[in-house]
Enzyme design. Structure first.
Site, PDB file in Angstrom:
ATOM      1  N   GLU A   1       0.581  -4.613  -3.055  1.00  0.00           N
ATOM      2  CA  GLU A   1       0.504  -4.141  -4.441  1.00  0.00           C
ATOM      3  C   GLU A   1      -0.939  -3.876  -4.810  1.00  0.00           C
ATOM      4  O   GLU A   1      -1.667  -4.795  -5.159  1.00  0.00           O
ATOM      5  CB  GLU A   1       1.123  -5.165  -5.388  1.00  0.00           C
ATOM      6  CG  GLU A   1       2.615  -5.368  -5.121  1.00  0.00           C
ATOM      7  CD  GLU A   1       3.288  -6.270  -6.143  1.00  0.00           C
ATOM      8  OE1 GLU A   1       2.788  -6.384  -7.274  1.00  0.00           O
ATOM      9  OE2 GLU A   1       4.309  -6.861  -5.808  1.00  0.00           O
ATOM     10  N   PHE A   2      -1.354  -2.650  -4.742  1.00  0.00           N
ATOM     11  CA  PHE A   2      -0.673  -1.444  -4.293  1.00  0.00           C
ATOM     12  C   PHE A   2      -1.664  -0.627  -3.480  1.00  0.00           C
ATOM     13  O   PHE A   2      -2.870  -0.748  -3.694  1.00  0.00           O
ATOM     14  CB  PHE A   2      -0.216  -0.599  -5.496  1.00  0.00           C
ATOM     15  CG  PHE A   2       0.986  -1.176  -6.209  1.00  0.00           C
ATOM     16  CD1 PHE A   2       2.268  -1.023  -5.698  1.00  0.00           C
ATOM     17  CD2 PHE A   2       0.805  -1.883  -7.397  1.00  0.00           C
ATOM     18  CE1 PHE A   2       3.374  -1.551  -6.372  1.00  0.00           C
ATOM     19  CE2 PHE A   2       1.920  -2.414  -8.062  1.00  0.00           C
ATOM     20  CZ  PHE A   2       3.201  -2.251  -7.556  1.00  0.00           C
TER      21      PHE A   2
END
Ligand SMILES: *[C@@H]1O[C@H](CO)[C@@H](O)[C@H](O)[C@H]1NC(C)=O
Ligand SMILES: *[C@@H]1O[C@H](CO)[C@@H](O)[C@H](O)[C@H]1NC(C)=O
Ligand SMILES: *[C@@H]1O[C@H](CO)[C@@H](O)[C@H](O)[C@H]1NC(C)=O
Length: 390
Positions: A159-160
């Site tokens: 993420e991310f």
């Protein structure tokens, strides 16, 4: 003459029988089911998954495994200097408890571990994914850990990826990972480990960071068993107005599960490789004015709970204890509740049922929950499982 007639009738009869057969087999297939999918991908036999946060005080052995096919151990992390998967002392005792706790009760539940998560350091993944050697070190260490502890699969929750370069490297990582898993299975004569990945709710990242970027749909299609779009966190106390955590529909924006899932399919990831995220928690705000309490009402900060989030079971308790007003929003297929200056967006039995039905109607592979410990007496997990057809 009579024999002639009968002979002529035979092909006609065959035709009639064929027609009836084709008709009836058409009528039993679900509305939105594309007949080109192989039978074994029927979503009926799909994935009902949940993440199990390892830091919580909730033994894996207490999970009601009737409602789940896959449980993820969340999370492990790569070491920032070597990129080998780090298994801390805590994990070394926790993982065997997790695996044995599940396997003992319900041997058909599959176990995976997830790498990364919301609190991860994305630059570690970005640096690791940049060159082939460090990808290899990382990949090999994940396989080693999976085999050592007896997991059935591996999940990446980066993420991310921050830019187009990260996305290109992610595609290489998926491919080399898959190839290594195939090799590992062949060498050890064992079933191949599953490879899955938690991803943004939509295939293209428009709202996070500066650079618009798309996930590598083709690599996902070829090398992953499925991806899990995180269809939640659409609005939260970072917004200065109330909003819906996990809207199925939003007529005013593209921040909805309907849009997100559609974008994945449009990008070329087939529905049977999509496992849709469902939240077992709500998000909270403090209203600016207790008398203005709809969706989009001005808010001044986080509401009750834990930094603006509240587990489903705590939402139900909070609503009862404070006699909160509960509203079902037909448009977004979600609930909210308010009392005084507290405002909570969440999902309950009915909205979850609608969302699971949506996943079924799109012939998706399944759904997953963040997270397994937040349900109240398995109410939501049971409802989702029933709506899926179990
Ligand atoms: C990873 O494992 C494979 C197979 O055992 C091996 O060929 C490869 O050299 C290893 N890669 C690294 C970077 O250690
Ligand atoms: C939603 O996305 C589509 C393309 O995917 C775009 O054409 C449209 O303008 C977007 N709508 C909004 C409200 O952003
Ligand atoms: C929220 O903040 C933006 C700018 O940061 C402002 O334009 C907007 O009016 C604010 N909305 C509310 C409801 O306070």
């Amino acid at each position: 003459m009579t024999t002639m007639a009968v002979q002529n009738l035979v092909p006609l009869l065959v035709l009639i029988i064929l027609r009836v057969f084709v008709k009836s087999s058409e009528s039993v297939s679900p509305d939105n089911f594309s007949p080109t999918f192989p039978r074994r991908f029927l979503p009926y036999q799909g994935v009902r998954a949940a993440y199990w946060p390892s830091s919580i005080d909730f033994p894996a052995s207490s999970i009601d495994t009737r409602y789940f096919t896959h449980i993820y151990y969340a999370f492990l992390h790569p070491e920032p200097d070597t990129y080998k998967l780090s298994v801390t002392e805590f994990d070394q005792t926790n993982i065997p408890e997790f695996i044995n706790g599940l396997r003992y009760k319900h041997p058909q539940v599959k176990t995976l571990f997830s790498i990364g998560g919301g609190g991860n350091e994305p630059t570690v993944f970005a640096t690791m994914a940049k060159n082939q050697r460090t990808r290899g070190v990382f990949i090999n260490s994940t396989i080693q850990v999976a085999r050592q502890y007896g997991f059935d699969g591996i999940d990446l929750d980066w993420e991310f990826p921050a830019n187009k370069q990260d996305m290109a490297n992610l595609a290489l990582l998926y491919r080399e990972w898959y190839e290594a898993l195939v090799l590992d299975a062949r060498i050890h004569r064992k079933p191949r480990l599953l490879l899955t990945s938690a991803v943004y709710y939509a295939s293209r990242m428009l709202f996070l960071g500066d650079e618009p970027r798309s996930y590598p749909a083709e690599a996902i299609r070829k090398y992953l068993d499925w991806v899990s779009p995180m269809c939640f966190d659409y609005h939260g106390s970072w917004d200065n107005f109330t909003g819906v955590n996990a809207a199925l529909y939003d007529p005013k924006s593209n921040i909805s599960t309907y849009y997100g899932i559609g974008s994945w399919i449009q990008a070329g990831v087939p529905p049977e490789k999509l496992v849709m995220g469902l939240p077992l928690y709500g998000r909270t705000w403090e209203l600016r004015d207790p008398n203005v309490h709809g969706i989009g009402a001005p808010a001044v900060g986080v509401g009750p709970g834990n930094e603006g989030t509240m587990n489903y079971k705590d939402v139900i308790e909070f609503n009862q204890k404070n006699n909160a007003k509960v509203v079902y929003d037909v448009v977004s297929v979600s609930y909210y509740s308010y009392v005084g200056d507290s405002w909570i967006t969440y999902d309950d039995v009915w909205s979850i049922q609608k969302k699971v039905q949506f996943a079924r109607s799109r012939a998706l592979r399944g759904y997953f929950f963040w997270a397994v410990d937040k349900d109240k007496d398995w109410t939501i997990s049971r409802q989702a499982s029933n709506a899926w057809g179990h």
